[in-house]
Design a protein around this motif. Structure first.
Motif, PDB file in Angstrom:
ATOM      1  N   GLU A   1       0.844  -1.195   0.000  1.00  0.00           N
ATOM      2  CA  GLU A   1       0.000   0.000   0.000  1.00  0.00           C
ATOM      3  C   GLU A   1       0.880   1.246   0.000  1.00  0.00           C
ATOM      4  N   PRO A   2       0.863   2.037  -1.075  1.00  0.00           N
ATOM      5  CA  PRO A   2       1.811   3.140  -1.243  1.00  0.00           C
ATOM      6  C   PRO A   2       1.842   4.159  -0.110  1.00  0.00           C
ATOM      7  N   ASP A   3       0.680   4.528   0.408  1.00  0.00           N
ATOM      8  CA  ASP A   3       0.605   5.632   1.376  1.00  0.00           C
ATOM      9  C   ASP A   3       0.659   5.153   2.828  1.00  0.00           C
ATOM     10  N   LEU A   4       0.851   3.849   3.029  1.00  0.00           N
ATOM     11  CA  LEU A   4       0.750   3.278   4.372  1.00  0.00           C
ATOM     12  C   LEU A   4       1.664   3.928   5.418  1.00  0.00           C
ATOM     13  N   PRO A   5       2.949   4.182   5.135  1.00  0.00           N
ATOM     14  CA  PRO A   5       3.828   4.751   6.168  1.00  0.00           C
ATOM     15  C   PRO A   5       3.381   6.112   6.694  1.00  0.00           C
ATOM     16  N   HIS A   6       2.508   6.807   5.934  1.00  0.00           N
ATOM     17  CA  HIS A   6       2.064   8.146   6.331  1.00  0.00           C
ATOM     18  C   HIS A   6       0.736   8.122   7.091  1.00  0.00           C
ATOM     19  N   CYS A   7       0.208   6.925   7.343  1.00  0.00           N
ATOM     20  CA  CYS A   7      -1.108   6.806   7.983  1.00  0.00           C
ATOM     21  C   CYS A   7      -0.944   6.766   9.502  1.00  0.00           C
TER      22      CYS A   7
ATOM     23  N   ILE B   1      -4.841  -1.207  -1.852  1.00  0.00           N
ATOM     24  CA  ILE B   1      -5.146  -0.451  -0.640  1.00  0.00           C
ATOM     25  C   ILE B   1      -6.096  -1.283   0.221  1.00  0.00           C
ATOM     26  N   GLY B   2      -6.135  -0.977   1.502  1.00  0.00           N
ATOM     27  CA  GLY B   2      -7.036  -1.707   2.381  1.00  0.00           C
ATOM     28  C   GLY B   2      -6.548  -1.803   3.809  1.00  0.00           C
ATOM     29  N   LEU B   3      -5.235  -1.765   4.022  1.00  0.00           N
ATOM     30  CA  LEU B   3      -4.716  -1.812   5.386  1.00  0.00           C
ATOM     31  C   LEU B   3      -5.014  -0.512   6.125  1.00  0.00           C
ATOM     32  N   SER B   4      -4.920   0.601   5.417  1.00  0.00           N
ATOM     33  CA  SER B   4      -5.149   1.911   6.042  1.00  0.00           C
ATOM     34  C   SER B   4      -6.626   2.238   6.184  1.00  0.00           C
ATOM     35  N   THR B   5      -7.493   1.442   5.572  1.00  0.00           N
ATOM     36  CA  THR B   5      -8.931   1.732   5.588  1.00  0.00           C
ATOM     37  C   THR B   5      -9.728   0.606   6.237  1.00  0.00           C
ATOM     38  N   MET B   6      -9.059  -0.226   7.012  1.00  0.00           N
ATOM     39  CA  MET B   6      -9.721  -1.398   7.574  1.00  0.00           C
ATOM     40  C   MET B   6     -10.479  -1.069   8.860  1.00  0.00           C
ATOM     41  N   GLY B   7     -11.657  -1.681   9.003  1.00  0.00           N
ATOM     42  CA  GLY B   7     -12.417  -1.579  10.244  1.00  0.00           C
ATOM     43  C   GLY B   7     -12.793  -0.160  10.599  1.00  0.00           C
ATOM     44  N   LYS B   8     -12.448   0.257  11.813  1.00  0.00           N
ATOM     45  CA  LYS B   8     -12.814   1.585  12.302  1.00  0.00           C
ATOM     46  C   LYS B   8     -12.183   2.697  11.476  1.00  0.00           C
ATOM     47  N   ASN B   9     -11.113   2.386  10.755  1.00  0.00           N
ATOM     48  CA  ASN B   9     -10.437   3.394   9.936  1.00  0.00           C
ATOM     49  C   ASN B   9     -11.061   3.573   8.564  1.00  0.00           C
ATOM     50  N   MET B  10     -12.096   2.786   8.269  1.00  0.00           N
ATOM     51  CA  MET B  10     -12.752   2.958   6.981  1.00  0.00           C
ATOM     52  C   MET B  10     -13.725   4.138   7.050  1.00  0.00           C
ATOM     53  N   SER B  11     -13.574   5.035   6.118  1.00  0.00           N
ATOM     54  CA  SER B  11     -14.495   6.152   5.954  1.00  0.00           C
ATOM     55  C   SER B  11     -14.474   6.518   4.481  1.00  0.00           C
ATOM     56  N   MET B  12     -15.477   7.243   4.059  1.00  0.00           N
ATOM     57  CA  MET B  12     -15.515   7.670   2.671  1.00  0.00           C
ATOM     58  C   MET B  12     -14.288   8.511   2.334  1.00  0.00           C
TER      59      MET B  12
ATOM     60  N   ILE C   1     -11.095   6.276   2.079  1.00  0.00           N
ATOM     61  CA  ILE C   1     -11.063   5.488   0.847  1.00  0.00           C
ATOM     62  C   ILE C   1     -10.667   6.364  -0.338  1.00  0.00           C
ATOM     63  N   LEU C   2     -11.309   7.510  -0.457  1.00  0.00           N
ATOM     64  CA  LEU C   2     -11.022   8.400  -1.580  1.00  0.00           C
ATOM     65  C   LEU C   2      -9.607   8.969  -1.497  1.00  0.00           C
ATOM     66  N   ARG C   3      -9.171   9.285  -0.272  1.00  0.00           N
ATOM     67  CA  ARG C   3      -7.799   9.766  -0.092  1.00  0.00           C
ATOM     68  C   ARG C   3      -6.800   8.714  -0.569  1.00  0.00           C
ATOM     69  N   ALA C   4      -7.022   7.466  -0.144  1.00  0.00           N
ATOM     70  CA  ALA C   4      -6.105   6.389  -0.515  1.00  0.00           C
ATOM     71  C   ALA C   4      -6.072   6.186  -2.027  1.00  0.00           C
TER      72      ALA C   4
END
Length: 294
Positions: A142-148, A185-196, A199-202
């Protein structure tokens, strides 16, 4: 910056885990919120999942599972380095420990083929896919993961370990003719971290980064330069929607885990089905598709 059309595979993971997970994934598919599913073959509700996939023509893939629950292969139930003394797989962290200690026999992997990117396992996994003509798989980088910064530190360490193993797998998969989407993508948007917005940011950040790198690698005079046309970028979004499991129903032989019982499953379902998210997909020229459409 070159323009792009995004083909988005929204995968509902763990189809077959329990009836309530199946129900939620099917609802998401019928609402156009999920476009592909991964079948957990040793899940307690796998037969129900298969019937639902046939009934609703749901594109389906296999969720390779070497870490959770009981095996379905009779040969493994006798004795295997993949299993602990109770007869269950070693778990997400346990399989890494066994592998690091040199206790995992590759013959066991060949018998069964989450952890297809681990050292040694990746080679066997790639060979099996090639032999059976399976050309697509998941590579969780996931490209943006280190910045999450919102991800819990212990989870971030685990995720970054997964990414490192995945990076080391690219050459192996390429050698065997196996392909995967341009972006995961998906690690940064999993569970409680999922929001519209997440998702769009990722999607936006990963697409921009991917196109910038691709554009920089192609000379401006090249006839194939992305600026000459609209590039199609493929993305897989990993999701786990569903209704929370209610014990003792569910799981892979050990009952449902905390992850499946959490309110976060329902949170993902509601987020993915939000009509506003679907509208944003359209305005960003994001087209949902399945792996078979690549």
């Amino acid at each position: 910056m070159p323009k792009a059309t995004v083909k988005l595979i929204v995968t509902g993971d763990d189809f077959g885990y329990c009836p309530r997970r199946n129900q939620g994934i099917v609802e998401c598919f019928l609402a156009g919120a999920v476009s592909n599913v991964s079948l957990l073959v040793n899940g307690s509700a796998v037969s129900d999942a298969v019937q639902l996939a046939r009934r609703y023509h749901i594109p389906i893939g296999l969720h390779a599972n070497l870490s959770e629950g009981l095996p379905v292969c009779p040969a493994l139930k006798e004795e295997s380095s993949l299993l602990n003394k109770e007869g269950f797989f070693h778990g997400k962290m346990g399989i890494r420990t066994v592998l690091a200690e040199g206790l995992l026999k590759m013959l066991a992997i060949i018998i069964v083929i989450i952890y297809h990117c681990l050292p040694e396992i990746r080679h066997v996994f790639a060979q099996v896919l090639e032999e059976y003509g399976i050309i697509h798989t998941r590579v969780p980088i996931e490209p943006d993961l280190p910045h999450c910064s919102w991800i819990d530190p212990h989870l971030m360490d685990f995720y970054l370990g997964v990414e490192k193993d995945s990076l080391d797998t690219v050459d192996v998969f390429t050698k065997h003719g196996i392909r995967w989407p341009d972006i995961y993508i998906g690690l940064s948007t999993m569970g409680k971290n999922m929001s519209m917005s997440n998702i769009l940011r990722a999607i936006d950040n990963a697409t921009t980064d991917f196109l910038a790198k691709e554009n920089a690698s192609i000379p401006s005079s090249s006839p194939s330069c992305p600026d000459q046309g609209i590039r199609t970028v493929t993305i897989e979004l990993m999701t786990h929607p569903g209704y929370p499991s209610v014990p003792p129903v569910g799981g892979c032989g050990e009952g449902p885990d905390d992850f499946s019982q959490s309110w976060e499953r329902l949170h993902e379902l509601k987020t993915l089905k939000n009509p506003e998210l679907q509208s944003h997909y359209e305005t960003r020229n994001i087209q949902l598709c399945a792996f078979k459409d690549l």
